[in-house]
Design a protein around this motif. Structure first.
Motif, PDB file in Angstrom:
ATOM      1  N   GLY A  10     -75.784   0.434 -34.257  1.00  0.00           N
ATOM      2  CA  GLY A  10     -76.504  -0.547 -33.438  1.00  0.00           C
ATOM      3  C   GLY A  10     -75.606  -1.441 -32.592  1.00  0.00           C
ATOM      4  N   GLU A  11     -74.335  -1.064 -32.474  1.00  0.00           N
ATOM      5  CA  GLU A  11     -73.372  -1.945 -31.792  1.00  0.00           C
ATOM      6  C   GLU A  11     -73.253  -1.630 -30.299  1.00  0.00           C
ATOM      7  N   ASN A  12     -73.869  -0.602 -29.828  1.00  0.00           N
ATOM      8  CA  ASN A  12     -73.774  -0.182 -28.432  1.00  0.00           C
ATOM      9  C   ASN A  12     -72.344   0.237 -28.071  1.00  0.00           C
ATOM     10  N   ASN A  13     -71.721   0.977 -28.969  1.00  0.00           N
ATOM     11  CA  ASN A  13     -70.397   1.524 -28.666  1.00  0.00           C
ATOM     12  C   ASN A  13     -70.526   2.980 -28.257  1.00  0.00           C
ATOM     13  N   THR A  14     -69.445   3.543 -27.764  1.00  0.00           N
ATOM     14  CA  THR A  14     -69.472   4.916 -27.255  1.00  0.00           C
ATOM     15  C   THR A  14     -69.296   5.951 -28.348  1.00  0.00           C
ATOM     16  N   GLY A  15     -68.981   5.500 -29.578  1.00  0.00           N
ATOM     17  CA  GLY A  15     -68.712   6.433 -30.658  1.00  0.00           C
ATOM     18  C   GLY A  15     -67.276   6.877 -30.721  1.00  0.00           C
ATOM     19  N   HIS A  16     -66.435   6.331 -29.817  1.00  0.00           N
ATOM     20  CA  HIS A  16     -65.016   6.681 -29.812  1.00  0.00           C
ATOM     21  C   HIS A  16     -64.233   5.573 -30.519  1.00  0.00           C
ATOM     22  N   ARG A  25     -62.555   0.146 -31.400  1.00  0.00           N
ATOM     23  CA  ARG A  25     -63.524   1.073 -30.870  1.00  0.00           C
ATOM     24  C   ARG A  25     -63.905   0.677 -29.435  1.00  0.00           C
ATOM     25  N   GLU A  26     -64.466   1.612 -28.733  1.00  0.00           N
ATOM     26  CA  GLU A  26     -64.800   1.424 -27.318  1.00  0.00           C
ATOM     27  C   GLU A  26     -66.268   1.059 -27.193  1.00  0.00           C
ATOM     28  N   LEU A  27     -66.512  -0.140 -26.669  1.00  0.00           N
ATOM     29  CA  LEU A  27     -67.874  -0.608 -26.502  1.00  0.00           C
ATOM     30  C   LEU A  27     -68.433  -0.188 -25.149  1.00  0.00           C
ATOM     31  N   ASN A  28     -69.732  -0.271 -25.015  1.00  0.00           N
ATOM     32  CA  ASN A  28     -70.407   0.144 -23.794  1.00  0.00           C
ATOM     33  C   ASN A  28     -71.244  -1.016 -23.240  1.00  0.00           C
ATOM     34  N   ASN A  29     -70.664  -2.227 -23.268  1.00  0.00           N
ATOM     35  CA  ASN A  29     -71.387  -3.408 -22.812  1.00  0.00           C
ATOM     36  C   ASN A  29     -71.328  -3.511 -21.289  1.00  0.00           C
ATOM     37  N   ARG A  30     -72.289  -4.188 -20.720  1.00  0.00           N
ATOM     38  CA  ARG A  30     -72.278  -4.454 -19.285  1.00  0.00           C
ATOM     39  C   ARG A  30     -71.160  -5.442 -18.948  1.00  0.00           C
ATOM     40  N   PRO A  31     -70.581  -5.352 -17.757  1.00  0.00           N
ATOM     41  CA  PRO A  31     -69.551  -6.327 -17.367  1.00  0.00           C
ATOM     42  C   PRO A  31     -70.121  -7.743 -17.376  1.00  0.00           C
ATOM     43  N   PRO A  32     -69.279  -8.764 -17.510  1.00  0.00           N
ATOM     44  CA  PRO A  32     -69.757 -10.155 -17.503  1.00  0.00           C
ATOM     45  C   PRO A  32     -70.452 -10.477 -16.165  1.00  0.00           C
ATOM     46  N   ARG A  33     -71.345 -11.435 -16.199  1.00  0.00           N
ATOM     47  CA  ARG A  33     -72.093 -11.795 -15.006  1.00  0.00           C
ATOM     48  C   ARG A  33     -71.167 -12.290 -13.893  1.00  0.00           C
TER      49      ARG A  33
END
Length: 300
Positions: A10-16, A25-33
């Protein structure tokens, strides 16, 4: 092979994952506003700059932009502002130089200093290409930083040279002088020019006296400023060369300013007073400047 499971589904990571403990680990978050806003504003700025300023060439000519601005126009505006300031700031001084004689300018410390300072740029733009930035001369062009003057070092003479220009002239092979005699005469002239260090052959002077040299350079070899003929006794050469002997022989055999001789020496100075390059006030300034370069005749 066992199936890899994401321990943080549930962390929104890429699984890598970058380490065995799954701490990096590598997250898949949107860039900051703020980052996205900067990107949008930057993209918009590119469009605005492209349209407002001259930029990309289109079909044969660059886009001039809505501002109709160029670096050249900005430079011209700056130069105009500077000239307007100078005209206002130094109007009285410029008027004094225009109205006063050359002698009065030289004898006035303030006017002389102003003329020299403002003429330095004029000299660099119009004279340095031939005579050097400091008047030291170049190959084929006279030195202005000494007290040897072909046409005179008085203010009026220097002014006449700048205004009307000069064109040197010397006949080739005076009275049919032979190659051997030219070689002998050149040796005599060079040795005479060394002064006490020289060893001129007295017998060679007969060539100088008999071949018409005295008509322009005089029996004392001091030259004639009315004719622009050089002083041959001081070791200062109008056509200075690494092989000075060969240069003197060439001058004797082929003369100066002889249009029908490809090996003739060339001695021409343009007439600045008959052109639109500089005006009468600037010629006055240059006259004062050149005089102080080479120790012109004292003004009383």
């Amino acid at each position: 092979m066992s199936e890899h499971k994401n321990p943080f589904p549930g962390e929104n990571n890429t699984g890598h994952f970058w380490d065995e403990e799954n701490d990096i680990r590598e997250l898949n978050n949107r860039p900051p506003r703020w980052y996205m806003l900067s990107l949008y504003i930057g993209t918009l700025a590119i469009v605005v700059y492209t349209l407002y300023y001259p930029t990309i060439p289109w079909f044969g000519e660059h886009n001039k932009g809505f501002a109709n601005w160029t670096q050249i126009s900005e430079m011209n505006e700056s130069v105009a502002q500077l000239e307007a300031y100078r005209e206002k700031r130094f109007a009285d001084t410029e008027k004094a130089i225009a109205e006063k004689s050359l002698e009065e300018i030289v004898l006035d410390d303030e006017l002389r200093t102003y003329a020299i300072k403002t003429a330095k740029v004029l000299f660099g733009d119009n004279c340095a290409a031939c005579h050097g930035a400091a008047g030291q001369g170049n190959v084929g062009f006279p030195v202005l930083a000494d007290d040897d003057w072909l046409y005179g070092g008085k203010l009026a003479q220097i002014s006449t040279t700048i205004s009307n220009g000069r064109k040197g002239n010397m006949p080739a092979r005076m009275l049919g002088i032979s190659d051997a005699d030219a070689n002998t005469l050149a040796t005599f002239l060079i040795e005479t020019g060394k002064g006490r260090k020289g060893n001129p052959d007295p017998a060679s002077k007969a060539l100088y006296m008999s071949k018409g040299c005295i008509a322009c350079h005089g029996p004392d070899m001091k030259g004639n400023q009315l004719l622009g003929s050089a002083n041959l006794s001081d070791g200062i050469y109008r056509f200075k060369a690494d092989d000075q002997h060969a240069s003197v022989v060439r001058t004797i055999l082929h003369g100066v300013g002889q249009t029908n001789d490809l090996l003739t020496q060339d001695a021409v100075m343009p007439a600045f007073g008959h052109s639109s390059v500089i005006d009468a006030v600037q010629i006055k300034k240059l006259t004062v400047y050149v005089r102080q370069l080479g120790g012109g005749v004292a003004v009383k």
